[in-house]
Design an enzyme around this catalytic site. Structure first.
Site, PDB file in Angstrom:
ATOM      1  N   GLU A 174     -29.900 -29.800 -23.170  1.00  0.00           N
ATOM      2  CA  GLU A 174     -30.060 -31.173 -23.663  1.00  0.00           C
ATOM      3  C   GLU A 174     -31.378 -31.718 -23.116  1.00  0.00           C
ATOM      4  O   GLU A 174     -31.583 -31.715 -21.913  1.00  0.00           O
ATOM      5  CB  GLU A 174     -28.938 -32.078 -23.167  1.00  0.00           C
ATOM      6  N   ASP A 415     -16.133 -27.209 -22.141  1.00  0.00           N
ATOM      7  CA  ASP A 415     -17.316 -27.821 -21.566  1.00  0.00           C
ATOM      8  C   ASP A 415     -17.811 -27.048 -20.339  1.00  0.00           C
ATOM      9  O   ASP A 415     -17.053 -26.312 -19.701  1.00  0.00           O
ATOM     10  CB  ASP A 415     -16.982 -29.263 -21.164  1.00  0.00           C
ATOM     11  N   GLU A 464     -22.319 -29.161 -28.954  1.00  0.00           N
ATOM     12  CA  GLU A 464     -23.151 -30.200 -28.343  1.00  0.00           C
ATOM     13  C   GLU A 464     -24.597 -29.707 -28.349  1.00  0.00           C
ATOM     14  O   GLU A 464     -25.219 -29.684 -29.393  1.00  0.00           O
ATOM     15  CB  GLU A 464     -22.681 -30.530 -26.934  1.00  0.00           C
ATOM     16  N   GLU A 470     -24.090 -39.998 -25.067  1.00  0.00           N
ATOM     17  CA  GLU A 470     -23.582 -40.106 -23.698  1.00  0.00           C
ATOM     18  C   GLU A 470     -24.695 -40.496 -22.726  1.00  0.00           C
ATOM     19  O   GLU A 470     -24.432 -41.120 -21.692  1.00  0.00           O
ATOM     20  CB  GLU A 470     -22.940 -38.796 -23.263  1.00  0.00           C
TER      21      GLU A 470
END
Length: 664
Positions: A174, A415, A464, A470
């Site tokens: 990310e 996750d 994701e 988030e």
């Protein structure tokens, strides 16, 4: 199912040795892209668009553990060119059917391997395929992407404080994008793919990979400040230990001196270079999906995409109730009630329902009675999905899937994998396969970008690997989410769906946004949040905010709850990377349209000619006149679509525009 329209074999068949053959060529069906494969002691290639060199590699190869190599002093046995024109019936995707047309050059070498080049109108891909009968070790892969000039690129660096490349292999995939010249890239940092390089005249090349199976994922970096990107791969783990977030991760403590343990007949990942002359074409590309292995599941009727009422982002928020909210049955029943009332298919139980620090999905906190919640949900036509930390899920994988499937749970959000070495890639396929055996959906979080697993196992319903909403819980204006929102669809989303988790009803301008865990807000306008449900591809789509916030904004909630999550067709109408994008998607006879801008107020002229003949009416949501100061300001209107199919829209700073179009 694939329906083959045209399949021509053996347009070129060579049995001469490599010494006599220096150059082989293959072109895209429309002739605009050409690949020249150069065979000497090494194998190189050149990619040309309209006759102009845009990308090349001096040597692509795989060095094996037995001292042999694919691509070094290799001897060609034969070459074959094939023209293929097919249609792919897609599952849970942005269109129900995909045109799959390409030219393929297969080079068969005496050293027990093949090298395959495919050239589409929209890009090129190549892969190595083992043709031997023995298993082997891959020590190293050589892959480079050399550009003829020092172009600028959109670079998603690994987000970490680690200085060594080895340390950077552990990451969540990310980040926002750095925009810089290739020569100015940080030589000490890895970047993950996809990555976009900006050529002359509006052309762009997007580097990606597909069909990543039992092999490490590809990073990109520039070690020497030249105009080339080198591939980099995490080596195979030697030792791991339990640790990381709440003892739910496997931390690699040392690695083997090789990349992968490979079986005979292994098909290695496709290395992809997507080529576009317009940014909107880049945002609507299917190459990763097309190059993935077709579905292994014969029956997909049980797979149900949809939307999810989600509690983690809003910190289990509810107001005007007579109980303390949190991880307890009363809170989840309230979320189920909200989902049921609004036709939302799922509620998720995110982290907290299993006892912390135990790494066990069979130890449930006393405040949660899952059997009771499943029954309550079924009575309201709402199903449940459970969050699971990687190690807790992996250590008891089949037992967990069997138990919770029998209990009535419909899927898992898994996750904190945070790696893409071969061992972790193998886990993703194993998890997808066993979950499918028990008719469970999988939403992979804390994981690498999609590479087509969602085609091979359609129960892998989302990923994701995106710098999602988030981030707004703990960052302020220093995190420019608005610019990211109009950059990511042209880069990360080329690889596949995103679990971005939009839907905020608390909205902020650039000046007023701040991170607040208990009552988080989005950057940009309310209409931006609505439009993201159209622009972002997401077959399992979260509603991130509190039920009572949605109930106070029922008009917006009604629009969100009606939006499909998989589509019959998708058209990107316009867009410029980092600036704006407009996407239209069709389900049945209904079209939805979403448009996003960056921090610039923007007026766009939309061409709705795709609607065809007939009279149409539209429900539109547009930024209010004061949205530059009050980001939640919007107006709803109902209009008739003009006969000339031209529509002018205006978006505020950080704004958006959303529309539902139906035929009269």
């Amino acid at each position: 199912m694939k329906q083959k329209i045209l399949h021509l074999f053996l347009l070129m068949f060579l049995t001469i040795p490599v010494i006599a053959q220096k150059r082989l060529g293959v072109s895209s069906p429309d002739g605009r892209l050409q690949v020249a494969v150069l065979l000497t002691d090494s194998i190189g290639y050149q990619l040309l668009h309209d006759g102009k060199l845009i990308l090349s590699a001096d040597a692509i190869a795989m060095k094996l553990g037995n001292g042999n190599a694919f691509g070094i002093k290799s001897q060609l046995k034969q070459a074959k060119t094939t023209l293929v024109k097919e249609k792919i019936d897609a599952h849970f995707y942005k269109r129900s059917q995909i045109n799959d047309e390409y030219s393929e050059l297969t080079l068969d070498f005496k050293q027990d391997f093949k090298l395959i080049f495919r050239v589409y109108n929209e890009g090129m891909a190549y892969r190595f395929v083992s043709s031997g009968k023995k298993d082997f070790i891959v020590n190293e892969e050589l892959a480079s992407f050399q550009f003829p000039k020092d172009y600028k690129a959109y670079i998603p660096y690994v987000k970490t404080k680690e200085k060594t490349l080895e340390g950077q292999y552990f990451n969540s995939f990310e980040n926002t994008y750095d925009y810089s010249l290739l020569s100015e890239m940080n030589s000490n940092k890895l970047a993950f793919s996809p990555m976009v390089v900006e050529l002359d005249g509006g052309k762009k090349v997007c580097l990606a990979e597909a069909d990543l199976q039992s092999y490490p994922g590809m990073y990109l970096y520039n070690p020497d400040g030249k105009t080339a990107l080198e591939a980099n791969f995490a080596a195979y783990p030697k030792y791991t230990k339990q640790g990381g977030h709440n003892q739910l991760q496997q931390m690699v403590t040392s690695r083997q001196p090789f990349l992968a343990k490979s079986k005979a007949q292994t098909k290695f990942p496709w290395r992809i270079a997507i080529v576009t002359t317009t940014d909107k074409a880049l945002a609507d590309n299917d190459m990763v999906y097309k190059l993935a292995e077709p579905s292994r599941l014969k029956d997909v009727s049980w797979i149900k995409p949809g939307k999810v009422a989600w509690e983690w982002w809003n910190n289990w928020g509810l107001s005007k109730v007579d109980f303390v909210t949190g991880v307890n049955n009363q809170t989840y029943k309230a979320y189920i009630d909200f989902a049921s009332k609004n036709g939302i298919e799922y509620v998720i139980l995110d982290e907290g329902w299993a006892v912390n620090l135990k790494a066990s999905l069979f130890e449930v906190v006393p405040e949660i009675n899952l059997k009771e919640l499943v029954a309550y949900g079924k009575s309201k036509n709402v199903d449940l999905i459970l969050w699971a930390g990687y190690y807790a899920f992996e250590r008891d994988l089949e037992k967990v899937c069997k138990h919770y499937s029998q209990l009535g749970i419909k899927g898992f959000k898994i996750d904190f994998m945070d790696r893409d070495d071969q061992e972790m890639v193998d886990f993703h396929y194993r998890a997808a396969e066993i979950a499918a055996k028990y008719k469970l959906l999988v939403d992979f979080h804390g994981t690498y970008k999609p590479t087509g697993l969602n085609r091979t196992f359609p129960n892998v319903i989302n990923y994701e690997a995106v710098n999602g909403l988030e981030q707004m819980k703990w960052t302020g204006p220093e995190m420019d989410m608005v610019t990211y929102d109009v950059t990511m669809p042209f880069i990360r989303m080329v690889a596949g769906p995103v679990d971005y988790t939009q839907g905020a009803m608390r909205n902020a301008t650039k000046r007023s946004h701040r991170g607040i865990n208990d009552e988080p807000m989005s950057q940009g306008t309310r209409c931006r949040q609505l439009a993201e449900y159209v622009v972002f591809e997401s077959p399992l789509n979260m509603l991130c905010d509190r039920p009572d916030n949605y109930e106070r904004e029922q008009e917006c909630t009604d629009f969100i709850s009606a939006i499909p999550t998989v589509w019959d067709n998708t058209i990107v109408l316009n867009g410029e990377i980092g600036q704006y994008i407009t996407t239209a998607r069709k389900k049945g006879d209904t079209w939805y349209l979403g448009s996003l801008t960056n921090w610039d107020t923007r007026k766009l002229e939309l061409d709705l000619g795709f609607l065809g003949t007939g009279d149409y009416v539209a429900e539109i949501y547009q930024d209010g006149v004061n949205a530059n100061k009050i980001a939640s300001d919007y107006r709803k209107d109902r209009i008739s679509i003009p006969v000339n199919r031209k529509l002018s829209i205006t978006m505020a700073q950080g704004g958006g525009f959303a529309m539902k179009i139906i035929k009269k």
